[in-house]
Design a protein around this motif. Structure first.
Motif, PDB file in Angstrom:
ATOM      1  N   ALA A  49       0.716  -1.265  -0.002  1.00 33.55           N
ATOM      2  CA  ALA A  49       0.150  -0.015   0.009  1.00 33.55           C
ATOM      3  C   ALA A  49       0.987   1.375  -0.083  1.00 33.55           C
ATOM      4  O   ALA A  49       0.483   2.366  -0.617  1.00 33.55           O
ATOM      5  N   ILE A  50       1.986   1.196   0.775  1.00 30.05           N
ATOM      6  CA  ILE A  50       2.744   2.410   0.704  1.00 30.05           C
ATOM      7  C   ILE A  50       3.238   2.673  -0.551  1.00 30.05           C
ATOM      8  O   ILE A  50       3.568   3.918  -1.111  1.00 30.05           O
ATOM      9  N   TYR A  51       3.736   1.736  -1.507  1.00 32.82           N
ATOM     10  CA  TYR A  51       4.166   1.960  -2.866  1.00 32.82           C
ATOM     11  C   TYR A  51       3.180   2.614  -3.841  1.00 32.82           C
ATOM     12  O   TYR A  51       3.203   3.680  -4.380  1.00 32.82           O
ATOM     13  N   GLU A  52       1.663   2.089  -3.526  1.00 29.25           N
ATOM     14  CA  GLU A  52       0.832   2.613  -4.059  1.00 29.25           C
ATOM     15  C   GLU A  52       0.273   4.096  -3.875  1.00 29.25           C
ATOM     16  O   GLU A  52       0.369   4.873  -4.830  1.00 29.25           O
ATOM     17  N   ALA A  53       0.474   4.378  -2.723  1.00 28.33           N
ATOM     18  CA  ALA A  53       0.307   5.676  -1.973  1.00 28.33           C
ATOM     19  C   ALA A  53       1.373   6.725  -2.668  1.00 28.33           C
ATOM     20  O   ALA A  53       0.924   7.751  -3.271  1.00 28.33           O
ATOM     21  N   ALA A  54       2.633   6.163  -2.639  1.00 26.93           N
ATOM     22  CA  ALA A  54       3.747   6.776  -3.280  1.00 26.93           C
ATOM     23  C   ALA A  54       3.506   7.196  -4.711  1.00 26.93           C
ATOM     24  O   ALA A  54       3.731   8.186  -5.251  1.00 26.93           O
ATOM     25  N   LYS A  55       2.743   6.083  -5.461  1.00 27.43           N
ATOM     26  CA  LYS A  55       2.764   6.197  -6.860  1.00 27.43           C
ATOM     27  C   LYS A  55       1.699   7.504  -7.315  1.00 27.43           C
ATOM     28  O   LYS A  55       1.958   8.078  -7.993  1.00 27.43           O
ATOM     29  N   ILE A  56       0.711   7.255  -6.403  1.00 20.88           N
ATOM     30  CA  ILE A  56      -0.208   8.250  -6.376  1.00 20.88           C
ATOM     31  C   ILE A  56       0.241   9.815  -6.064  1.00 20.88           C
ATOM     32  O   ILE A  56      -0.164  10.674  -7.071  1.00 20.88           O
ATOM     33  N   ASP A  57       1.140   9.586  -5.216  1.00 23.82           N
ATOM     34  CA  ASP A  57       1.896  11.022  -4.833  1.00 23.82           C
ATOM     35  C   ASP A  57       2.887  11.392  -5.988  1.00 23.82           C
ATOM     36  O   ASP A  57       3.467  12.769  -6.010  1.00 23.82           O
TER      37      ASP A  57
END
Lengths: 304, 270, 423
Positions: free
Chosen positions: A200-208
C-alpha cells in the motif's frame, strides 16, 4: 508530498503501545532462546577466556596470565592472517551486499519472467559443497586454465597470470570465491524482507507521483534497513571468521598470503603442536574486533 | 519506449550471465559424477557412462543411506526447533521492546563472534560432564538457538503491521495466541527463508557433529564426503556423486519454499 | 496350564539371561579408527578375520575416520579429558606421532614390552614410532619413495629405467633435459608451495630441519640449500612442472603430461587405474644428492602406524591383536597385497611368494620386493615434535624463493619463524 505519505505510515506505527504488562510477557518469549545461548555459547566463551590465560602444550596447561596476548604482538603469522581477513572484509562485503540488493530488487519485479529459475540459480552456490567447487575453481584459475585462456583470447592479457601463485591474485581469488558463494544467500534475506513491505505504501507513493528511483531510495532501502543491518553484521562476522574458503581454495597460500585467523586457530589447535590456550587468545582478539565493528554498525543503523 | 525495452533486456542479460556463472560449477559437478575419476581429472565436460558404477562403489564403500538419513534427521529437527525458539525470541525482542531487551539482543549477538574451533573444546567438556556425549540432545542443543536467527526475526518483525496486533487484542486473543495465529502466517516469507538457511547450515555442519557423535552409525554426509577424500587415492567421480546427492535435500527444500519468501502474500496485511 | 506356561516362560528367560550374561562377559570389542577403505580398512578387516581364529571372543569394530578428523577428535577429547568416546586402536600418521605423544603424555599405551618383535620392521619406521626410547606404535604402511617412470617415453629418447637407477641428481637433470628435448615431456610434477618432493630429497640425505639437539636448522642447512638449488634447476630446465593442487598433480601423470613421478610407494594406487598406460611404467629408486655427505638413493613420504590408546579398557588384548596380525602374520600381508596394493614395512613379508610376483602393469617388474628393499634402506630421520611447523615454514620459504627472493634471506626468515613457533 512523498515525505508526508511516509510520515503518515511512520506515525501510525509510533502510535503502537506497549504497556508494562506486555513488556513482562515479552520476557517469557525471549527467555528460552536467550537461556540456550547463555548455556551453550557464553559459558564456553568464558571457559575459552580462562583458557586463554593458560600457556603450555596439549593438556599440560598452566596459568600464564596475559603472556599469550603479549605474544600475539610479535606473531607475524597472526598479524598476516588479521591483515588478510580485513582485506577480504573491505573488498568483498560491500560488493557482495550491493550485488545481492540489486539482484533482489530486480527479482522482486512480478512482471519478470523465469524468476524462479534465476532465483534458484543464484542460490545454488551457497548450497554447493565446498569440496566440489574448490576443485573446479582451482582448475579454472590454473596457469593453463579456463580464465587465463579466455582473457588471453580476448587480448586482455599478454601472458597467463599465476592466480594461485601470487599473494594479491590469490587474495582476489578468495574475494571472487566468497562473492560467488554468498551473494545468493544474502539475496534471499533481501527478497524475504521485500515481501514484508506493505504494498500500500508503494501505491500511495505512486499516487503522490514518486519516480521509480524515489521509491527505491525513499521507501525500499529505508524499509529494508533492518535487514540490511542484519546482513552487514552477519557478513562482517562471517568474513572476519572465514575458514572454509581459505582452507579449501588456497590452503592459506601462497606462503601464507591468504591464511585467515580462523585457519590459524585451527592450525594452532590441530596441526601444529596443540596450544589451546594460545588459540583461545587469538580467538578472543577476533571477538573483540568483531564486537567493536558490530557495535558501531548497530549504533549507526539500528533504529525503530 | 525503446529506453525501457533496452533497460529490460539488459536486466535479463545481467541475470543470465549471473545465473550461468552460478550454475556452471554445479553443472560440472553433475557431469563429473557420471565419469570415471581419470576423466574427471582430465577436465572432461562430456557426460560419461559411469554413473551406475560410481553409485555402486559409493553404496558399497560407504553407508550412504544411513548418512543421508542422519543428516536429514538432524537438519529437520534442528530447523523446526530453531525456528520455533528463535522466532519466539525475535518477536519478543521487537514487539515488546524495552531498553533491557535491546541490550540483551546486543549481548546475544556477541555469542556469534567467537570462532567455533575455540568454543568447541569447552563445549565438549560441558557435554561430557552432563553425560550427553553421543546423544541426539547433545547433537542438537548448541545449534537450536542462535543469535543469528533471533536477530533475523527481530529485524523482520520491524515491518510487522502493528494494527494487526491491536486488532487481535481487541478480538480477545492472548499474546501467545497473536504470535501463533497472526505473526507466523503473516511472516511466512521470513519463516521460509529462515527454514531454508537453517536447514542448509545444519546439513553442512561439520565440526560439532564430528566430535559429539562418535558412533559410526551417527555419521553425517559432510563426514562421509570427508572420508572420500582421505585415502591415498581419491575416486573423483564417486566423490562428485556423493557431493551431488548431498546437495539435493537443500535444493528440494528451496524449490518448495521459494515462492513463499520471494513472492509475498498479497493483501495479507489487510 | 497358565501356571505351567508362566514357569516355562520364566525358565527360558533365566536361561537366556544366563547365556547372554556369560557371553557378554567373555566377548570383548576392540574399536579401531582409521581411514581409506581400499587400503587401511581393508587390511584391518583381514587382520580381524585372522584374529578371529586365534581369539574368537574378540570382536574388532572398525570406524572410518579421515586423518584430519581423527586428529581433531583426538585433540578435543584428550584436552577436554573426556576419553570415553576414544577407541582402542588408532592409525597415526608417522609425522604426527611425536607431537601427539609429547602433547598428551599418558594418552598412548607403551608397546615396548608387549612382546611385539620390532626388529621385523624397517628400521626407519620403528625409529619414527619411538619417543624417549619407548615404542608406541606398530609400523604399517610403506611410504618408501619411488621414482616411477614411463619407459615408453624414455625409450623414445634412448633411455631405459636402468639409466635412472642409482644415479645422482646431476645425472637426472642431464638425462631429463635430453628427454625433454627429444620428447617434449617433463619427467616430474609437483605441487607448488607444498614441498613434498623437497621433503623426500631432505630425508634421502638423512637430515631434517632440526639438529641433534632438536633446535631449528634451516638458515645454515647446507643440504637444504643444495636441494633448493637442484629444485630450481629442475624448474628452469622444465624437467619439473608445478601445479596448484593434489588433483592436478595426479592428473599430470594420469593424462601423460609428464613422464614420471616421485612420491611414496602408495602413489602406485593412482598410477594403475589408467588402463591405457599398462605396461609402460617401471619403478626405480630416487636420485641422490652428490654434493651432500651421507646422501642416499632412498627416502620416505607419508606412512602411518597403529597405536593403542591408554584409555582403552583392554590394552593388552589390543596389543595382542596387533602382535598376532600386523606384527606377526605373514599371511595377512600376503592377503592384502594383491587386492589393495598395500605394501607394508614388515620385512619378513618380502620373502613371500606373493611379494615376489611380477606386476603386469609394470611390465612384469617385481615391484613389491623392490619396495620392501627400498624401505630397509631408508635413512633414519627424526621428524621432531614441531614437524608441521617446520614443513610450513620451509614451504613458505621455498615459495618465496621461487618468486624471486634470495635463498639466504628466505631461509633466515623461516628459521626465525620456526624458532618463534617453538616456545
Amino acid at each position: 508530498m512523498l515525505n508526508s505519505t511516509i510520515e503518515k505510515f511512520k506515525a501510525y506505527k509510533r502510535g503502537f503501545s506497549i504497556n508494562k504488562k506486555h513488556k513482562i510477557i515479552g520476557w517469557f518469549f525471549v527467555i528460552p532462546g536467550a537461556l540456550l545461548i547463555f548455556s551453550f555459547y557464553f559459558y564456553p566463551i568464558v571457559r575459552a577466556f580462562l583458557l586463554s590465560l593458560q600457556g603450555g602444550v596439549g593438556n599440560n596447561l598452566r596459568y600464564a596470565g596475559l603472556a599469550n596476548y603479549k605474544r600475539l604482538f610479535e606473531d607475524t603469522l597472526f598479524k598476516k592472517s588479521l591483515f588478510n581477513v580485513f582485506v577480504y572484509l573491505i573488498l568483498q562485503v560491500p560488493i557482495m551486499l550491493t550485488l545481492a540488493l540489486i539482484l533482489a530488487g530486480i527479482l522482486n519485479d512480478k512482471t519478470l519472467k523465469f524468476r524462479s529459475f534465476f532465483r534458484t540459480a543464484i542460490f545454488v552456490p551457497c548450497a554447493t559443497s565446498l569440496v566440489s567447487y574448490a576443485i573446479i575453481f582451482r582448475s579454472m584459475f590454473a596457469l593453463d586454465g579456463f580464465v587465463n585462456t579466455i582473457l588471453i583470447n580476448m587480448n586482455l592479457l599478454g601472458e597467463p597470470i599465476n592466480w594461485l601463485g601470487g599473494p594479491w591474485t590469490a587474495r582476489l581469488l578468495i574475494v571472487i570465491g566468497l562473492t560467488w558463494r554468498w551473494t545468493g544467500y544474502n539475496m534471499i534475506f533481501y527478497l524475504a524482507g521485500l515481501q514484508n513491505i506493505d504494498p500500500a505504501i508503494y501505491e500511495a507513493a505512486k499516487i503522490d507521483g514518486a519516480s521509480a528511483f524515489d521509491r527505491l531510495t525513499k521507501i525500499t532501502i529505508p524499509m529494508l534497513k533492518p535487514i540490511i543491518l542484519l546482513t552487514t553484521i552477519m557478513s562482517t562476522n562471517g568474513t572476519l571468521q572465514i575458514f572454509d574458503e581459505t582452507k579449501n581454495l588456497t590452503n592459506g597460500g601462497p606462503a601464507n598470503a591468504t591464511i585467515s585467523v580462523s585457519q590459524y586457530i585451527y592450525r594452532l589447535s590441530f596441526e601444529y603442536v596443540p596450544r589451546f590456550g594460545y588459540a583461545a587468545a587469538v580467538a578472543l582478539v577476533v571477538f573483540v574486533i568483531v564486537a567493536i565493528l558490530s557495535f558501531i554498525q548497530m549504533k549507526v543503523g539500528d533504529e525503530r | 519506449m525503446n529506453k525501457k525495452k533496452l533497460f529490460r533486456a539488459s536486466k535479463y542479460g545481467f541475470l543470465i550471465i549471473i545465473s550461468f556463472l552460478s550454475l556452471f560449477p554445479l553443472l560440472w559437478m553433475f557431469i563429473a559424477a557420471t565419469n570415471k575419476s581419470v576423466d574427471v581429472l582430465a577436465g572432461t565436460l562430456i557426460p560419461g557412462k559411469n554413473l551406475i558404477e560410481n553409485f555402486k562403489v559409493l553404496t558399497v564403500n560407504t553407508n550412504l543411506y544411513r548418512a543421508m538419513w542422519n543428516s536429514f534427521k538432524y537438519a529437520a529437527v534442528t530447523t523446526l526447533a530453531s525456528l520455533l525458539i528463535s522466532s519466539l525470541a525475535g518477536y519478543g525482542f521487537e514487539i515488546y521492546h524495552d531498553r533491557g531487551k535491546d541490550m540483551l539482543m546486543k549481548i546475544l549477538l556477541l555469542s556469534m563472534m567467537v570462532p567455533f574451533a575455540v568454543i568447541m573444546v569447552p563445549l565438549y567438556m560441558l557435554f561430557g560432564d552432563l553425560g550427553l556425549l553421543n546423544t541426539t540432545a547433545g547433537f542438537a542443543l548448541p545449534t537450536v538457538s542462535t543469535a543469528f536467527l533471533i536477530f533475523l526475526f527481530r529485524q523482520s518483525s520491524r515491518n510487522f503491521p502493528h494494527e494487526v496486533i491491536e486488532a487481535s487484542r481487541l478480538d480477545g486473543l492472548t499474546e501467545i495466541g497473536i504470535f501463533f495465529k497472526m505473526f507466523i502466517p503473516i511472516m511466512r516469507s521470513t519463516y521460509a527463508a529462515a527454514a531454508v538457511i537453517t536447514f542448509m547450515n545444519a546439513w553442512n555442519n561439520y565440526l560439532w557433529p564430528l566430535i559429539i557423535m562418535q558412533k559410526d552409525s551417527a555419521k553425517t554426509m559432510p563426514l562421509l564426503i570427508s572420508n572420500l577424500t582421505a585415502g591415498y587415492t581419491t575416486d573423483y567421480g564417486v566423490l562428485m556423486l556423493a557431493v551431488g546427492i548431498s546437495i539435493l535435500p537443500t535444493l528440494i527444500l528451496f524449490l518448495a519454499l521459494q515462492k513463499n519468501f520471494a513472492e509475498g502474500v498479497t493483501g495479507s496485511a489487510k | 496350564m497358565k501356571k505351567k506356561l508362566t514357569v516355562l516362560f520364566l525358565m527360558v528367560l533365566m536361561v537366556a539371561g544366563f547365556t547372554t550374561m556369560t557371553f557378554a562377559q567373555e566377548e570383548t570389542t576392540i574399536t579401531v579408527w582409521c581411514w581409506d577403505p581400499n587400503f587401511n580398512i581393508y587390511a584391518m578387516e583381514e587382520a580381524a578375520a585372522i584374529y578371529k581364529n586365534i581369539n574368537p571372543n574378540v570382536n574388532i569394530e572398525i570406524k572410518e575416520v579421515a586423518w584430519e578428523d581423527l586428529q581433531t577428535q583426538l585433540s578435543t577429547s584428550l584436552s577436554a579429558n573426556q576419553t570415553e568416546n576414544l577407541p582402542d586402536i588408532i592409525l597415526m600418521q608417522d609425522n604426527a606421532l611425536a607431537k601427539n605423544v609429547n602433547s598428551f603424555p599418558n594418552a598412548f599405551y607403551d608397546l615396548s614390552d608387549s612382546g611385539i618383535e620390532f626388529d621385523n620392521f624397517a628400521n626407519f619406521k620403528v625409529e619414527l614410532t619411538k619417543v624417549d626410547g619407548k615404542n608406541y606404535a606398530v609400523p604399517f604402511d610403506n611410504g618408501a619413495a619411488i621414482n616411477a617412470m614411463r619407459v615408453d617415453i624414455l625409450e623414445e629418447a634412448g633411455y631405459t629405467i636402468d639409466d635412472f637407477t642409482n644415479i645422482t641428481w646431476e645425472e637426472f637433470i642431464e638425462k631429463g633435459s635430453d628427454v625433454k628435448e627429444k620428447t617434449g615431456k617433463p619427467l616430474l610434477s609437483a605441487i607448488a608451495g607444498q614441498s613434498d618432493l623437497l621433503m623426500i630429497m631432505m630425508q634421502s640425505t638423512g637430515n631434517w630441519f632440526f639438529d641433534q639437539n632438536g633446535e631449528p636448522n634451516i638458515a645454515d642447512n647446507e643440504p637444504l640449500k643444495e636441494i633448493i638449488r637442484v629444485y630450481q634447476e629442475l624448474l628452469e630446465k622444465e624437467i619439473l612442472v608445478q601445479v596448484n593442487d593434489w588433483n592436478q598433480y595426479i592428473s599430470t601423470f594420469q593424462s601423460g603430461t609428464v613422464a614420471g613421478t616421485m612420491n611414496g610407494a602408495w602413489i602406485i594406487g593412482s598410477i594403475v587405474p589408467v588402463e591405457e598406460q599398462a605396461g609402460d611404467w617401471r619403478i626405480t629408486n630416487i636420485p641422490r644428492l652428490a654434493n651432500v655427505e651421507g646422501a642416499t638413493n632412498y627416502s620416505n613420504q607419508g606412512g602411518s602406524s597403529w597405536m593403542v590408546m591408554a584409555n582403552s579398557e583392554n590394552p593388552e588384548i589390543a596389543a595382542d591383536f596387533l602382535d598376532k596380525t600386523f606384527a606377526g602374520s605373514k599371511e595377512l600381508y600376503e592377503t592384502i597385497l594383491p587386492s589393495s596394493g598395500a605394501i607394508a614395512t614388515y620385512l619378513p613379508a618380502g620373502d613371500s611368494e606373493v611379494y615376489n610376483m611380477p606386476h603386469p602393469f609394470f611390465g612384469g617388474q617385481k615391484i613389491y620386493t623392490e619396495i620392501i628393499d627400498y624401505a630397509a634402506r631408508v635413512p633414519e630421520v627424526d621428524y621432531g615434535i614441531y614437524n608441521y611447523e617446520a614443513r610450513d615454514t620451509v614451504s613458505t620459504a621455498i615459495t618465496q624463493i621461487m618468486s624471486g627472493q634470495d635463498i639466504q634471506s628466505a631461509l633466515d626468515e623461516a628459521q626465525s619463524t620456526l624458532e618463534f613457533q617453538m616456545w
